[in-house]
Design a protein around this motif. Structure first.
Motif, mmCIF file in Angstrom:
data_model
loop_
_atom_site.group_PDB
_atom_site.id
_atom_site.type_symbol
_atom_site.label_atom_id
_atom_site.label_comp_id
_atom_site.label_asym_id
_atom_site.label_seq_id
_atom_site.Cartn_x
_atom_site.Cartn_y
_atom_site.Cartn_z
ATOM 1 N N ALA A 49 0.825 -1.207 0.000
ATOM 2 C CA ALA A 49 0.000 0.000 0.000
ATOM 3 C C ALA A 49 0.861 1.260 0.000
ATOM 4 C CB ALA A 49 -0.938 -0.016 1.206
ATOM 5 N N ARG A 50 1.998 1.204 0.687
ATOM 6 C CA ARG A 50 2.874 2.378 0.736
ATOM 7 C C ARG A 50 3.394 2.736 -0.648
ATOM 8 N NH1 ARG A 50 8.287 1.836 4.169
ATOM 9 N NH2 ARG A 50 8.777 0.507 2.383
ATOM 10 N N SER A 67 0.737 4.653 -2.579
ATOM 11 C CA SER A 67 0.611 6.041 -2.147
ATOM 12 C C SER A 67 1.786 6.890 -2.611
ATOM 13 C CB SER A 67 0.488 6.112 -0.622
ATOM 14 O OG SER A 67 1.676 5.634 0.007
ATOM 15 N N GLU A 118 -8.947 1.403 0.782
ATOM 16 C CA GLU A 118 -7.480 1.350 0.769
ATOM 17 C C GLU A 118 -6.949 -0.050 0.486
ATOM 18 O OE1 GLU A 118 -3.656 2.648 3.570
ATOM 19 O OE2 GLU A 118 -5.722 3.031 4.225
ATOM 20 N N GLU A 119 -7.620 -1.083 1.003
ATOM 21 C CA GLU A 119 -7.104 -2.439 0.834
ATOM 22 C C GLU A 119 -7.237 -2.928 -0.615
ATOM 23 O OE1 GLU A 119 -11.390 -2.814 2.272
ATOM 24 O OE2 GLU A 119 -9.627 -1.566 2.724
ATOM 25 N N ARG A 176 -6.666 -0.891 -3.297
ATOM 26 C CA ARG A 176 -5.869 -0.045 -4.181
ATOM 27 C C ARG A 176 -4.628 -0.736 -4.758
ATOM 28 N NH1 ARG A 176 -6.356 5.371 -0.396
ATOM 29 N NH2 ARG A 176 -8.615 5.647 -0.699
#
Length: 245
Positions: free
Chosen positions: A143-144, A147, A166-167, A169
């Motif tokens: 996830a980082r 972003s 978010e999970e 993405r």
């Protein structure tokens, strides 16, 4: 979605069909580089050229070395089978870059077969076609990572990511990334062509286009994503002002 053929080595080489395809339809092969890496490494001295062997030898991490070796052994074996020559006789070159004219465009062979190779640790994907083709396979990112580099995508794709939980993405991001990189590799310009110019979408199916190209997802093991892009038969390369903005 394309289902690639599995490439497997024997102790003395590959025994299987040569790549074949219909017009504007690529042939795809997937290589489990963990499983095939050691066999490929034993065969490599009789198949790879000096530059490829040197490059493989510079890779410190064994998994990376086996991945590179297995993917390039597979490439030469499949190209040789298609061209009717021994794998070590395949002559690999680079076309000129359509953006700057430098000698770092699409990989090519003097036999008239268009091909593309992509590998990431554990998996390699190869595509062959009668028109320019590009392929990309990637591991699902954290996830980082999404972003940090998600803002490089097309504005519509950035909005699509922002609308997702978010999970979800990372999977959506890597779908768009592989589709776009496959297309840019097919054009011969790679990521230097810019990830923000063309909208291929982050959803379960690619958006139509870019103009003159067909972009399709490829079935790969869980934890990876892949796509292939092939130029529509008879279409000239698109100019920058014809690309979807």
């Amino acid at each position: 979605m394309y289902q690639p053929d599995e490439f497997a080595l024997t102790e003395t080489g590959y025994r299987g069909p040569a790549p074949s395809w219909a017009p504007a339809t690529p042939a795809l092969w997937i290589v489990d580089t963990r499983q095939e890496g050691e066999r490929a490494q034993r065969l490599a001295p009789g198949i790879l050229d000096a530059e490829e062997l040197e490059r493989a030898g510079r890779l410190v991490v064994e998994a990376d070395r086996l991945c590179y070796t297995a993917s390039h052994v597979a490439l030469r074996i499949l190209l040789g089978a298609r061209l009717g020559v021994a794998p070590d006789a395949v002559r690999l070159t680079r076309e000129r870059c359509p953006s700057c004219g430098g000698p770092h465009g699409r990989p090519a062979t003097d036999g008239g077969v268009h091909f593309s190779l992509s590998h990431t640790r554990g998996v390699a994907l190869l595509a062959f076609a009668d028109e320019p083709v590009g392929v990309d396979v990637e591991r699902a990112p954290k996830a980082r990572t999404v972003s940090e580099i998600g803002d490089q995508l097309h504005p519509a794709e950035r909005r699509e990511l922002a609308d997702l939980p978010e999970e979800q993405r990372p999977a959506a991001f890597v779908r768009a990334w592989t589709r776009k990189e496959a297309y840019l590799k097919g054009k011969g310009i790679g990521l230097a062509g810019g990830l923000s110019h063309d909208h291929v979408g982050t959803g379960p199916r690619p958006q139509p286009g870019p103009a003159g190209w067909t972009v399709t997802d490829v079935a790969v093991p869980a934890g990876y994503a892949a796509a292939v892009a092939v130029r529509t038969a008879g279409q000239p390369p698109a100019h920058d002002d014809e690309r979807r903005k």
